[in-house]
Design a protein around this motif. Structure first.
Motif, PDB file in Angstrom:
ATOM      1  N   GLN A  51      -7.929  16.873  19.640  1.00 45.20           N
ATOM      2  CA  GLN A  51      -6.976  16.029  18.777  1.00 45.20           C
ATOM      3  C   GLN A  51      -6.986  14.330  18.306  1.00 45.20           C
ATOM      4  N   LEU A  52      -8.145  13.667  18.190  1.00 47.24           N
ATOM      5  CA  LEU A  52      -7.872  11.975  18.469  1.00 47.24           C
ATOM      6  C   LEU A  52      -6.779  11.264  17.040  1.00 47.24           C
ATOM      7  N   SER A  53      -6.178  10.097  17.025  1.00 43.78           N
ATOM      8  CA  SER A  53      -5.742   9.746  15.557  1.00 43.78           C
ATOM      9  C   SER A  53      -5.341   8.450  16.490  1.00 43.78           C
ATOM     10  N   ALA A  54      -5.185   7.832  14.797  1.00 43.45           N
ATOM     11  CA  ALA A  54      -5.389   6.157  14.825  1.00 43.45           C
ATOM     12  C   ALA A  54      -4.655   5.976  13.385  1.00 43.45           C
ATOM     13  N   ASN A  55      -3.289   5.233  13.180  1.00 48.42           N
ATOM     14  CA  ASN A  55      -2.973   4.657  12.137  1.00 48.42           C
ATOM     15  C   ASN A  55      -2.884   2.783  12.327  1.00 48.42           C
ATOM     16  N   ALA A  56      -3.032   2.355  11.461  1.00 49.29           N
ATOM     17  CA  ALA A  56      -2.845   0.758  11.187  1.00 49.29           C
ATOM     18  C   ALA A  56      -2.600   0.066   9.942  1.00 49.29           C
ATOM     19  N   GLY A  57      -1.590  -1.051   9.419  1.00 47.82           N
ATOM     20  CA  GLY A  57      -1.481  -1.349   8.318  1.00 47.82           C
ATOM     21  C   GLY A  57       0.557  -2.725   8.529  1.00 47.82           C
ATOM     22  N   PHE A  58       0.607  -2.800   7.086  1.00 50.13           N
ATOM     23  CA  PHE A  58       1.139  -3.348   7.314  1.00 50.13           C
ATOM     24  C   PHE A  58       2.747  -3.391   6.980  1.00 50.13           C
ATOM     25  N   GLU A  59       3.999  -3.551   7.046  1.00 46.21           N
ATOM     26  CA  GLU A  59       5.223  -3.490   6.851  1.00 46.21           C
ATOM     27  C   GLU A  59       6.164  -4.739   6.928  1.00 46.21           C
ATOM     28  N   ASP A  60       6.651  -5.471   5.765  1.00 39.42           N
ATOM     29  CA  ASP A  60       7.597  -6.761   5.948  1.00 39.42           C
ATOM     30  C   ASP A  60       8.450  -5.844   4.413  1.00 39.42           C
ATOM     31  N   ASP A  61       9.867  -6.704   4.293  1.00 39.76           N
ATOM     32  CA  ASP A  61      10.653  -6.547   3.040  1.00 39.76           C
ATOM     33  C   ASP A  61      10.423  -6.889   1.952  1.00 39.76           C
ATOM     34  N   ALA A  62       9.341  -7.650   1.878  1.00 42.59           N
ATOM     35  CA  ALA A  62       9.097  -8.380   0.455  1.00 42.59           C
ATOM     36  C   ALA A  62       7.444  -8.300   0.440  1.00 42.59           C
ATOM     37  N   PHE A  63       6.840  -8.167  -1.061  1.00 40.47           N
ATOM     38  CA  PHE A  63       4.836  -8.684  -0.737  1.00 40.47           C
ATOM     39  C   PHE A  63       4.748  -9.927  -0.499  1.00 40.47           C
ATOM     40  N   GLY A  64       5.104 -11.044  -0.442  1.00 33.74           N
ATOM     41  CA  GLY A  64       4.872 -12.471   0.538  1.00 33.74           C
ATOM     42  C   GLY A  64       3.913 -12.654   1.086  1.00 33.74           C
ATOM     43  N   GLY A  65       4.959 -11.835   2.624  1.00 35.21           N
ATOM     44  CA  GLY A  65       4.082 -11.519   3.959  1.00 35.21           C
ATOM     45  C   GLY A  65       3.650  -9.985   4.195  1.00 35.21           C
ATOM     46  N   LEU A  66       3.729  -9.193   3.008  1.00 37.53           N
ATOM     47  CA  LEU A  66       3.235  -8.283   4.095  1.00 37.53           C
ATOM     48  C   LEU A  66       1.994  -8.365   4.638  1.00 37.53           C
ATOM     49  N   ALA A  67       0.972  -8.769   4.078  1.00 38.22           N
ATOM     50  CA  ALA A  67      -0.330  -8.871   5.064  1.00 38.22           C
ATOM     51  C   ALA A  67      -0.276 -10.589   6.160  1.00 38.22           C
ATOM     52  N   SER A  68       0.678 -10.461   6.380  1.00 37.68           N
ATOM     53  CA  SER A  68       0.109 -11.364   6.898  1.00 37.68           C
ATOM     54  C   SER A  68       0.476 -10.927   9.090  1.00 37.68           C
ATOM     55  N   LEU A  69      -0.650 -11.226   9.772  1.00 43.52           N
ATOM     56  CA  LEU A  69      -0.927 -10.708  11.045  1.00 43.52           C
ATOM     57  C   LEU A  69       0.555  -9.877  11.975  1.00 43.52           C
ATOM     58  N   PRO A  70       1.779 -11.189  11.828  1.00 40.32           N
ATOM     59  CA  PRO A  70       2.831 -11.051  12.612  1.00 40.32           C
ATOM     60  C   PRO A  70       3.634  -9.158  12.004  1.00 40.32           C
ATOM     61  N   ASN A  71       3.021  -9.325  10.864  1.00 41.06           N
ATOM     62  CA  ASN A  71       3.708  -7.920  10.088  1.00 41.06           C
ATOM     63  C   ASN A  71       2.314  -7.040  10.205  1.00 41.06           C
ATOM     64  N   SER A  72       2.128  -6.877  10.771  1.00 38.26           N
ATOM     65  CA  SER A  72       0.913  -6.037  11.308  1.00 38.26           C
ATOM     66  C   SER A  72       1.835  -4.470  12.060  1.00 38.26           C
ATOM     67  N   LEU A  73       1.062  -3.590  12.414  1.00 31.92           N
ATOM     68  CA  LEU A  73       1.300  -2.296  12.960  1.00 31.92           C
ATOM     69  C   LEU A  73      -0.142  -1.137  13.098  1.00 31.92           C
ATOM     70  N   TRP A  74      -0.098  -0.613  14.117  1.00 28.80           N
ATOM     71  CA  TRP A  74      -0.967   0.136  14.984  1.00 28.80           C
ATOM     72  C   TRP A  74      -0.501   1.253  15.799  1.00 28.80           C
ATOM     73  N   SER A  75      -1.023   2.101  15.619  1.00 23.56           N
ATOM     74  CA  SER A  75      -1.432   3.401  16.730  1.00 23.56           C
ATOM     75  C   SER A  75      -2.076   4.285  17.031  1.00 23.56           C
ATOM     76  N   VAL A  76      -3.082   4.699  18.195  1.00 21.35           N
ATOM     77  CA  VAL A  76      -3.507   5.310  18.804  1.00 21.35           C
ATOM     78  C   VAL A  76      -3.401   6.687  19.801  1.00 21.35           C
ATOM     79  N   GLY A  77      -3.525   7.538  19.594  1.00 20.80           N
ATOM     80  CA  GLY A  77      -3.191   8.725  20.461  1.00 20.80           C
ATOM     81  C   GLY A  77      -4.170   9.741  20.618  1.00 20.80           C
ATOM     82  N   ALA A  78      -4.244  10.211  21.295  1.00 20.89           N
ATOM     83  CA  ALA A  78      -5.508  11.579  21.897  1.00 20.89           C
ATOM     84  C   ALA A  78      -3.724  12.956  21.866  1.00 20.89           C
ATOM     85  N   SER A  79      -4.602  14.076  21.950  1.00 23.58           N
ATOM     86  CA  SER A  79      -3.782  14.704  22.422  1.00 23.58           C
ATOM     87  C   SER A  79      -4.367  16.160  22.486  1.00 23.58           C
ATOM     88  N   ALA A  80      -3.903  17.125  23.525  1.00 18.81           N
ATOM     89  CA  ALA A  80      -4.539  17.775  23.963  1.00 18.81           C
ATOM     90  C   ALA A  80      -3.787  18.550  24.179  1.00 18.81           C
TER      91      ALA A  80
END
Length: 505
Positions: free
Chosen positions: A326-355
């Motif tokens: 199984q392959l999986s990927a997640n990406a998004g943004f996280e912050d404590d306010a709407f103002g900087g929610l979409a900024s690059l420093p607040n981005s997060l992601w993960s990719v993974g594979a399992s067998a």
């Protein structure tokens, strides 16, 4: 996970994707072929049938029109339009197609969007508090997307889809079989009802004749040239015929109610005007060669498609022996306010594979494969049984149609003789040359012969209907939906296209 992917990780992911693509064509299901059966070159029975080539459409869908009865035509059309059993069977096919869509959906990557928000406060006296100056209340906002995909390396998902497709085809054949069965049942009931109408007409004619005979016995008794026993015998004949006619009317009413339900109408408001059998034609039925029966019977097609489904199930069971990736990927943004929610420093992601590779499960996988192989063998046995029963039904109906035709001619000769004896015995009695006992015997023989002639004619018509049903009516495997036609809709379409929801005829 936050940060930059290392080159080694990119290489590993690319290698994995390449391997998945290379193995995506693997399928561990055994090759499928319908069993071969030794079939005779011709049918043994005889009857009103005509040879036909296997590729011909032997009968039309509206086969009942061959009998030349407009009322029967109307009833059969009403059955196909409004019979609840048939409508329910058609919905079963719609559900089977949707199961194809469910199984097929696993071939595609699963993409989802997610968002969440919360306001959080921590206790000022929490255990191991690191700082007394940090905030005790803070918001958390995030949004993103998730992607997951299970590469079908060993054909498990494709075999599940093939199983669902074959099952949907079998369901379509089941609907056709149910439709034919209901049509045959309606036609049989209709022929039986018309036979009862003819019997009622015979009793009406006979009661008139018995009434005249009763008058004669009473006149002779009043003139003291006949015994009272003659009057009693005549009255017994008359009352017995009345009782038998009442029984015929009762049977007709019950049959009329059954026909109403088959036609999808209320028995309380349904009415069929009485009519005999004389207007009904006995058609010539093209049976074709025996090998054509395998393509004409929907129940045989249903059994064959069930075999194909069980063969695909073997592939599902065998795929369980191989690694599951199984392959999986997640990406998004996280912050404590709407103002900087979409900024690059607040981005997060993960990719993974399992067998996952099963190593020891106590014989679970082997038991599942053995069970699926046994289910396939059982389906093959059911297929052979269905074919044998189909040939038996055809041979039975061929014998019935042939023998009943001969019996009808013989019964007509018996009726002609019985009517002559009846008329002659009554004339002899009227002239004082014979006793009334002989008249009674002659009347009973004439009535029995007349009823038997009508009953044989009704059975002939029912046998022809049975023969039509035995050879599959107007159905053919060409009417069976293809595997692609069982797919309910295009998964990439936002809306169903016209005609996506198909009900088999």
């Amino acid at each position: 996970m936050m940060g930059v992917v290392k080159p080694a990780c990119r290489l590993t992911a690319a290698t994995l994707l390449t391997l998945c693509g290379a193995l995506a064509g693997c399928n561990v299901a055994p090759p499928y072929a319908a069993p071969k059966m030794a079939l005779p070159a011709s049918y043994k029975g005889t009857g009103p049938f005509a040879p036909a080539h296997p590729e011909d459409q032997l009968l039309q869908d509206d086969w009942w029109r061959m009998f030349g009865d407009e009322e029967l035509d109307r009833l059969e059309a009403s059955l196909n339009r409004a019979n609840p059993d048939l409508q329910a069977a058609r919905e079963t096919y719609i559900q089977a197609r949707d199961m194809v869509g469910e199984a097929r959906s696993q071939l595609y990557p699963q993409l989802s969007a997610q968002a969440s928000g919360s306001q959080n406060r921590q206790s000022l006296h929490r255990l191991f508090r690191a700082s007394s100056t940090g905030p005790s209340e803070e918001a958390s906002l995030d949004y993103g997307a998730a992607l997951s995909w299970e590469p079908d390396l060993w054909g498990e998902i494709r075999n599940r889809t093939n199983f669902a497709k074959a099952n949907a085809q079998a369901t379509a054949a089941m609907v056709a079989s149910a439709r034919l069965s209901l049509e045959v049942e309606l036609a049989n009931d209709y022929m039986a009802l018309r036979g009862l109408d003819a019997e009622h007409a015979i009793y009406t004619k006979t009661l008139s004749y018995y009434g005249e005979a009763l008058k004669i016995t009473k006149l002779r008794f009043s003139g003291k040239i006949a015994a009272g026993l003659d009057v009693e015998r005549a009255e017994n004949q008359f009352a017995s015929a009345q009782a038998a006619d009442t029984d015929v009317e009762t049977q007709r009413a019950v049959l009329e109610h059954a026909i109403a339900v088959l036609a999808g109408e209320s028995p309380s408001t349904f009415n069929l005007p009485p009519e005999g059998l004389a207007h009904l034609a006995i058609p010539v039925i093209p049976t074709g060669v025996p090998s054509a029966l395998l393509q004409r019977r929907p129940d045989i097609a249903q059994s064959e498609r069930q075999m194909a489904a069980e063969n695909a199930a073997i592939g599902v069971a065998r795929a369980a022996f191989y690694p599951n990736i199984q392959l999986s990927a997640n990406a998004g943004f996280e912050d404590d306010a709407f103002g900087g929610l979409a900024s690059l420093p607040n981005s997060l992601w993960s990719v993974g594979a399992s067998a996952m590779l099963p190593l020891f499960e106590g014989g679970l996988r082997r038991a599942e494969e053995q069970q699926s192989r046994s289910a396939f063998a059982q389906a093959a046995d059911n297929y052979r049984l269905t074919v044998l029963q189909a040939f038996r039904e055809v041979e039975d109906q061929l014998v019935l149609t042939g023998k009943l035709a001969s019996e009808y001619r013989q019964q007509q000769d018996a009726l002609t003789a019985a009517l002559k004896v009846q008329d002659l015995s009554l004339r002899l009695y009227t002239d004082g040359l014979d006793n009334y006992l002989n008249v009674t015997v002659a009347q009973m023989a004439a009535l029995t012969a007349d009823l038997a002639t009508t009953q044989v004619q009704s059975r002939r018509l029912q046998a022809v209907v049975g023969l039509i049903g035995a050879v599959g009516g107007g159905w053919s495997t060409a009417d069976l939906p293809t595997p692609e036609q069982t797919i309910p809709f295009d998964p990439l379409a936002l809306h169903n296209e016209p005609g996506d929801v198909r009900k088999p005829d």
